[in-house]
Design a protein around this motif. Structure first.
Motif, PDB file in Angstrom:
ATOM      1  N   MET A  25       0.832  -1.210   0.000  1.00  0.00           N
ATOM      2  CA  MET A  25       0.000   0.000   0.000  1.00  0.00           C
ATOM      3  C   MET A  25       0.862   1.253   0.000  1.00  0.00           C
ATOM      4  SD  MET A  25      -3.172  -1.037   2.412  1.00  0.00           S
ATOM      5  CE  MET A  25      -4.073   0.426   2.003  1.00  0.00           C
ATOM      6  N   GLY A  29       0.919   4.083  -2.960  1.00  0.00           N
ATOM      7  CA  GLY A  29       0.588   5.457  -2.613  1.00  0.00           C
ATOM      8  C   GLY A  29       1.673   6.440  -3.003  1.00  0.00           C
ATOM      9  N   ASN A  44      -3.653   5.485   0.785  1.00  0.00           N
ATOM     10  CA  ASN A  44      -2.761   4.328   0.660  1.00  0.00           C
ATOM     11  C   ASN A  44      -1.519   4.496   1.525  1.00  0.00           C
ATOM     12  OD1 ASN A  44      -4.499   3.186  -1.149  1.00  0.00           O
ATOM     13  ND2 ASN A  44      -3.269   3.641  -2.947  1.00  0.00           N
ATOM     14  N   VAL A  80      -7.046  -2.272  -3.009  1.00  0.00           N
ATOM     15  CA  VAL A  80      -6.218  -1.150  -3.464  1.00  0.00           C
ATOM     16  C   VAL A  80      -5.448  -1.535  -4.724  1.00  0.00           C
ATOM     17  CG1 VAL A  80      -4.200   0.223  -2.857  1.00  0.00           C
ATOM     18  CG2 VAL A  80      -6.070  -0.008  -1.243  1.00  0.00           C
TER      19      VAL A  80
END
Length: 151
Positions: A25, A29, A44, A80
């Motif tokens: 994540m 991000g 994220n 995600v």
């Protein structure tokens, strides 16, 4: 270090998966390759730091007792990653804007019998500028009399 796969395999795998989920994540991000909005990227990063931090805490600082198993730590990274690749494919599917070609020159022609938008017909008097709006109750200014012409 609290990772002992022979004594506590569930706990050890949980810590490893927390760290991997957080790292995934965090990378998604930080890297702006999928065209995610700034809000999704910030989410994220924050969630990735939280998962990684909790994994580091459980793996290196935790002294025993009770701990919380977040099943979202496994579901959320999958969502995600799916959202990342979906936005990446959507970005590739939309065609890039093409640069506009330079307009082709054309020869000057005689004036058209009809004026174009914003032009006055030939021989028509120029429009007079409008007066500025006056506050309510103010006297209305009268236009100046036109000068007399002698021929």
């Amino acid at each position: 270090m609290n990772l002992d796969f022979s004594a506590e395999p569930l706990f050890s795998w949980y810590v490893v998966l927390l760290f991997i989920s957080g790292a995934a994540m965090l990378i998604l991000g930080v890297v702006n390759a999928g065209g995610l909005s700034k809000g999704w990227r910030a989410f994220n990063v924050i969630a990735g730091l939280g998962f990684m931090g909790y994994g580091i805490y459980l793996g290196f600082i935790f002294q025993g007792g009770t701990y919380i198993v977040f099943f979202k730590a496994f579901i959320l990274p999958i969502m995600v990653i799916v959202n990342f690749f979906r936005s990446l494919s959507r970005r590739k599917a939309t065609p890039a804007p093409q640069p506009m070609a330079a307009p082709a020159p054309y020869p000057m022609a005689a004036p058209a019998p009809y004026p174009m938008a914003g032009q006055q017909p030939m021989g028509a008097p120029a429009p007079q500028p409008m007066a500025a709006p006056q506050p309510m109750g103010a006297p209305v200014p009268q236009p100046a009399p036109a000068p007399e012409r002698t021929v």
